[in-house]
Design a protein around this motif. Structure first.
Motif, PDB file in Angstrom:
ATOM      1  N   ALA A  16     -23.252   6.054  12.180  1.00 13.89           N
ATOM      2  CA  ALA A  16     -22.438   5.270  11.242  1.00 13.89           C
ATOM      3  C   ALA A  16     -21.711   6.184  10.265  1.00 13.89           C
ATOM      4  CB  ALA A  16     -23.328   4.293  10.475  1.00 13.89           C
ATOM      5  N   ARG A  17     -20.566   5.711   9.820  1.00 11.17           N
ATOM      6  CA  ARG A  17     -19.812   6.405   8.770  1.00 11.17           C
ATOM      7  C   ARG A  17     -19.453   5.452   7.627  1.00 11.17           C
ATOM      8  NH1 ARG A  17     -21.873   9.731  10.965  1.00 11.17           N
ATOM      9  NH2 ARG A  17     -21.134  11.616  11.951  1.00 11.17           N
ATOM     10  N   THR A  18     -19.172   4.177   7.964  1.00 10.07           N
ATOM     11  CA  THR A  18     -18.726   3.206   6.974  1.00 10.07           C
ATOM     12  C   THR A  18     -19.700   2.039   6.912  1.00 10.07           C
ATOM     13  OG1 THR A  18     -16.423   3.806   7.383  1.00 10.07           O
ATOM     14  CG2 THR A  18     -16.809   1.720   6.258  1.00 10.07           C
ATOM     15  N   ILE A  19     -20.153   1.754   5.699  1.00  8.96           N
ATOM     16  CA  ILE A  19     -21.111   0.674   5.480  1.00  8.96           C
ATOM     17  C   ILE A  19     -20.509  -0.297   4.467  1.00  8.96           C
ATOM     18  CG2 ILE A  19     -23.404   0.072   4.595  1.00  8.96           C
ATOM     19  CD1 ILE A  19     -24.302   2.933   5.427  1.00  8.96           C
ATOM     20  N   ALA A  20     -20.430  -1.569   4.845  1.00  5.87           N
ATOM     21  CA  ALA A  20     -20.025  -2.608   3.896  1.00  5.87           C
ATOM     22  C   ALA A  20     -21.309  -3.173   3.297  1.00  5.87           C
ATOM     23  CB  ALA A  20     -19.233  -3.705   4.595  1.00  5.87           C
ATOM     24  N   MET A  21     -21.396  -3.167   1.964  1.00  6.98           N
ATOM     25  CA  MET A  21     -22.600  -3.641   1.297  1.00  6.98           C
ATOM     26  C   MET A  21     -22.332  -5.009   0.681  1.00  6.98           C
ATOM     27  SD  MET A  21     -24.964  -1.819  -1.603  1.00  6.98           S
ATOM     28  CE  MET A  21     -25.584  -0.571  -0.456  1.00  6.98           C
ATOM     29  N   VAL A  77     -23.109  -3.537   8.294  1.00  8.32           N
ATOM     30  CA  VAL A  77     -23.043  -4.464   7.166  1.00  8.32           C
ATOM     31  C   VAL A  77     -24.446  -4.521   6.588  1.00  8.32           C
ATOM     32  CG1 VAL A  77     -22.617  -6.829   6.417  1.00  8.32           C
ATOM     33  CG2 VAL A  77     -21.150  -5.803   8.172  1.00  8.32           C
ATOM     34  N   ASP A  78     -24.589  -3.956   5.389  1.00  5.61           N
ATOM     35  CA  ASP A  78     -25.881  -3.889   4.694  1.00  5.61           C
ATOM     36  C   ASP A  78     -25.956  -5.102   3.770  1.00  5.61           C
ATOM     37  OD1 ASP A  78     -28.253  -3.069   3.540  1.00  5.61           O
ATOM     38  OD2 ASP A  78     -27.373  -1.382   2.443  1.00  5.61           O
ATOM     39  N   ILE A  79     -26.971  -5.951   3.958  1.00 11.30           N
ATOM     40  CA  ILE A  79     -27.034  -7.241   3.274  1.00 11.30           C
ATOM     41  C   ILE A  79     -28.099  -7.263   2.186  1.00 11.30           C
ATOM     42  CG2 ILE A  79     -27.340  -9.729   3.577  1.00 11.30           C
ATOM     43  CD1 ILE A  79     -26.440  -9.340   6.508  1.00 11.30           C
ATOM     44  N   PHE A  80     -27.622  -7.407   0.948  1.00  9.46           N
ATOM     45  CA  PHE A  80     -28.467  -7.596  -0.227  1.00  9.46           C
ATOM     46  C   PHE A  80     -28.309  -9.038  -0.699  1.00  9.46           C
ATOM     47  CE2 PHE A  80     -28.577  -2.993  -0.691  1.00  9.46           C
ATOM     48  CZ  PHE A  80     -29.784  -2.769  -1.317  1.00  9.46           C
ATOM     49  N   ARG A  81     -28.751  -9.970   0.104  1.00 11.55           N
ATOM     50  CA  ARG A  81     -28.669 -11.392  -0.238  1.00 11.55           C
ATOM     51  C   ARG A  81     -29.966 -12.054   0.210  1.00 11.55           C
ATOM     52  NH1 ARG A  81     -23.831 -13.964  -0.835  1.00 11.55           N
ATOM     53  NH2 ARG A  81     -25.239 -15.495  -1.722  1.00 11.55           N
TER      54      ARG A  81
END
Length: 146
Positions: A16-21, A77-81
């Protein structure tokens, strides 16, 4: 099945290079704030997504309202929900062509995980990438020379 072995987690993070948080916070008291900083220090581009602070900046990155606005390839996609909020985020991740879903510690949604996997996304559930990077001894990512 969500990724669980050290090799699977290592391969995902190394690729991975790009992570959407999703659920990124502008508050230093929130876990997402510290995780985002650690991921950036490790060499990832982390794009924050949070409708409550859209248009602001967190750790130098513009905060987007939703994944569909980003326009760049998203690896994870890193999910903090909350667990019950994951389903629509997975739908959005599938739509934008993300490669993987990462549900943070305490975030568990088997139905959303199965939907993501059925669409070809890799899934990690109930783990933190900051902890996993440290635990696995992953080296910093060197940016592409393009």
């Amino acid at each position: 099945m969500p990724l669980t072995t050290d090799d699977e987690i290592r391969d995902l993070l190394n690729g991975a290079r790009t992570i959407a948080m999703v659920g990124a916070s502008d508050s230093p008291n929130r876990a997402s704030w510290g995780v985002m900083a650690a991921l950036q220090e490790h060499g990832y581009r982390v794009i924050p997504v949070n409708p409550r602070i859209t248009g602001e900046h967190v750790h130098g990155e513009f905060v987007w309202r939703e994944l569909s606005q980003i326009g760049d390839q998203i690896d994870i996609v890193d999910i903090f929900r909350r667990s019950e909020d994951v389903g629509p985020i997975v739908d959005d991740a599938i739509t934008v062509g993300a490669k993987a879903i990462w549900m943070q510690l305490g975030v568990i949604n088997p139905e959303a995980a199965a939907k993501a996997e059925a669409a070809g996304l890799k899934v990690v559930m109930d783990r933190c990438p900051k902890i996993e990077m440290r635990r696995l001894g992953l080296a910093k990512i060197v940016p592409d020379a393009s």
